[in-house]
Design a protein around this motif. Structure first.
Motif, PDB file in Angstrom:
ATOM      1  N   ARG A  46      -1.311  -4.852  -3.211  1.00 54.37           N
ATOM      2  CA  ARG A  46      -2.252  -3.729  -3.157  1.00 54.37           C
ATOM      3  C   ARG A  46      -2.885  -3.526  -4.539  1.00 54.37           C
ATOM      4  NH1 ARG A  46      -0.873  -0.594   1.503  1.00 54.37           N
ATOM      5  NH2 ARG A  46       0.064  -2.129   2.915  1.00 54.37           N
ATOM      6  N   GLU A  61      -4.043   6.005  -5.210  1.00 51.21           N
ATOM      7  CA  GLU A  61      -4.837   5.494  -4.093  1.00 51.21           C
ATOM      8  C   GLU A  61      -5.019   3.989  -4.246  1.00 51.21           C
ATOM      9  OE1 GLU A  61      -8.220   7.696  -2.865  1.00 51.21           O
ATOM     10  OE2 GLU A  61      -7.487   9.555  -3.753  1.00 51.21           O
ATOM     11  N   ASP A  63      -6.231   0.148  -2.453  1.00 54.55           N
ATOM     12  CA  ASP A  63      -7.313  -0.326  -1.586  1.00 54.55           C
ATOM     13  C   ASP A  63      -6.930  -0.153  -0.122  1.00 54.55           C
ATOM     14  OD1 ASP A  63      -5.335  -2.234  -1.688  1.00 54.55           O
ATOM     15  OD2 ASP A  63      -6.646  -3.885  -2.247  1.00 54.55           O
ATOM     16  N   GLN A  64      -5.625   0.011   0.119  1.00 58.39           N
ATOM     17  CA  GLN A  64      -5.136   0.348   1.461  1.00 58.39           C
ATOM     18  C   GLN A  64      -3.912   1.226   1.300  1.00 58.39           C
ATOM     19  OE1 GLN A  64      -4.066  -2.977   3.922  1.00 58.39           O
ATOM     20  NE2 GLN A  64      -3.258  -1.687   5.572  1.00 58.39           N
ATOM     21  N   GLY A  65      -4.034   2.510   1.672  1.00 57.94           N
ATOM     22  CA  GLY A  65      -2.893   3.408   1.594  1.00 57.94           C
ATOM     23  C   GLY A  65      -2.852   4.226   0.310  1.00 57.94           C
ATOM     24  N   VAL A  66      -1.930   5.199   0.304  1.00 61.12           N
ATOM     25  CA  VAL A  66      -1.781   6.129  -0.818  1.00 61.12           C
ATOM     26  C   VAL A  66      -0.300   6.326  -1.103  1.00 61.12           C
ATOM     27  CG1 VAL A  66      -2.342   8.426  -1.722  1.00 61.12           C
ATOM     28  CG2 VAL A  66      -3.835   7.355  -0.017  1.00 61.12           C
ATOM     29  N   TYR A 114       4.972   6.672   0.599  1.00 64.56           N
ATOM     30  CA  TYR A 114       3.775   5.920   0.970  1.00 64.56           C
ATOM     31  C   TYR A 114       3.247   6.412   2.310  1.00 64.56           C
ATOM     32  CZ  TYR A 114       0.695   2.272   2.628  1.00 64.56           C
ATOM     33  OH  TYR A 114      -0.386   1.606   3.130  1.00 64.56           O
ATOM     34  N   ASP A 116      -0.386   5.782   5.022  1.00 65.21           N
ATOM     35  CA  ASP A 116      -1.558   4.946   5.252  1.00 65.21           C
ATOM     36  C   ASP A 116      -2.843   5.621   4.777  1.00 65.21           C
ATOM     37  OD1 ASP A 116      -0.186   2.773   6.321  1.00 65.21           O
ATOM     38  OD2 ASP A 116      -0.180   3.645   8.330  1.00 65.21           O
ATOM     39  N   SER A 117      -2.884   6.964   4.875  1.00 69.46           N
ATOM     40  CA  SER A 117      -4.040   7.730   4.408  1.00 69.46           C
ATOM     41  C   SER A 117      -3.614   9.179   4.263  1.00 69.46           C
ATOM     42  CB  SER A 117      -5.210   7.624   5.387  1.00 69.46           C
ATOM     43  OG  SER A 117      -4.957   8.419   6.527  1.00 69.46           O
ATOM     44  N   LEU A 118      -4.481  10.009   3.657  1.00 66.29           N
ATOM     45  CA  LEU A 118      -4.155  11.422   3.503  1.00 66.29           C
ATOM     46  C   LEU A 118      -4.274  12.176   4.821  1.00 66.29           C
ATOM     47  CD1 LEU A 118      -5.789  12.240   0.044  1.00 66.29           C
ATOM     48  CD2 LEU A 118      -3.397  11.703   0.572  1.00 66.29           C
ATOM     49  N   ALA A 119      -4.754  11.506   5.859  1.00 64.04           N
ATOM     50  CA  ALA A 119      -4.770  12.106   7.189  1.00 64.04           C
ATOM     51  C   ALA A 119      -3.454  11.895   7.928  1.00 64.04           C
ATOM     52  CB  ALA A 119      -5.924  11.524   8.012  1.00 64.04           C
ATOM     53  N   ASP A 120      -2.572  11.111   7.355  1.00 64.67           N
ATOM     54  CA  ASP A 120      -1.258  10.844   7.949  1.00 64.67           C
ATOM     55  C   ASP A 120      -0.487  12.160   8.103  1.00 64.67           C
ATOM     56  OD1 ASP A 120       1.765  10.206   7.715  1.00 64.67           O
ATOM     57  OD2 ASP A 120       0.887   8.234   8.061  1.00 64.67           O
TER      58      ASP A 120
END
Length: 271
Positions: A46, A61, A63-66, A114, A116-120
């Motif tokens: 990543r 942040e 390129d994929q995930g946070v 970890y 996948d996104s902040l919408a998780d």
């Protein structure tokens, strides 16, 4: 506990250095407050796009995930091209092409999670109910007053809760209330618009000064580059119980609110 200024100082101390780095490996030590949320090798390859912050959470942040990082009660980060072998209290290493980011946390109340996104849903559970950032345009007097009117608890306790405004921890709540001339025990709902406006301005000023001074080093806080903070050297009331107020010379008082120490001047701060 590292508060918002210390977390922001930490962010600034390594954000540029780790930007665009590629993750090579992840090392885990003893378990932290919450599990990582993925297998360590899942992060290999990543690329770090940026390092943000929400309240007391650092947001790496990719390129994929946070990656959400919380310093807990005693945690600190270090970032350097080369670090010594991990010690007994080093519980997370993010090894990248530009250096290693290490979480040192003796009490293990910190967390690295970890998503996948902040919408998780996990991210929403940790961040979704936080109030506005005090050093952003989202923190305005009208909204602040509206949120304070929902609470009959003491204003100091409401500030620490993080719903009216996020990140005003124990040190900075005492200092902001002193600057605004507000007794920490007054009910939040009772504050008039002018007093709310003074408190709003005081919060912004105190937190801004703390960031510029590198935060507060009361025990062992330092930034990711190893620099200590100096805000504690200029506090008006925090940590000064029994000493004369810098403004009126009355002795600074100490009380307990919700198991936390509160410092104030009974002469300068009105109920």
């Amino acid at each position: 506990m590292p508060e918002l200024p210390e977390v922001e100082v930490t962010r600034r101390s390594f954000a540029h250095a780790i930007e665009n780095a590629t993750v090579q490996a992840v090392r885990l030590g003893k378990p932290l407050r919450w599990p990582l949320g993925c297998e360590p090798d899942h992060l290999s390859g990543r690329r770090v796009r940026s390092v943000g912050r929400r309240g007391k959470y650092l947001l790496l942040e990719f390129d994929q995930g946070v990656l959400l990082v919380h310093l807990g009660m005693s945690g600190s980060l270090r970032f350097a091209p080369v670090l010594p072998a991990p010690g007994v209290h080093d519980h997370f290493d993010l090894v990248t092409t530009q250096g290693t980011l290490r979480l040192h946390d003796p009490r293990r109340f910190g967390a690295v999670v970890y998503v996948d996104s902040l919408a998780d849903p996990v991210a929403y559970k940790l961040l979704g109910r936080l109030g506005p950032e005090p050093l952003s345009d989202d923190f305005d007097v009208t909204g602040f007053q509206t949120r304070l009117k929902r609470h009959s608890s003491a204003i100091k306790s409401v500030l620490l809760a993080g719903e009216a405004v996020v990140g005003v921890g124990n040190i900075y709540a005492s200092e902001a209330l002193f600057l605004a001339g507000i007794r920490p025990t007054v009910a939040a709902v009772r504050l008039s618009r002018p007093r709310v406006a003074r408190l709003h301005a005081a919060i912004v000023k105190v937190l801004g000064q703390a960031v510029e001074l590198g935060g507060s080093t009361l025990r062992d806080f330092s930034s990711a580059s190893g620099q200590a903070g100096y805000f504690q050297l200029q506090t008006m009331v925090y940590g000064r119980a029994g000493l004369p107020c810098h403004v009126c010379a009355s002795p600074v008082r100490l009380i307990k609110q919700g198991q936390r120490a509160t410092f104030y001047c009974a002469t300068c701060q009105k109920p």
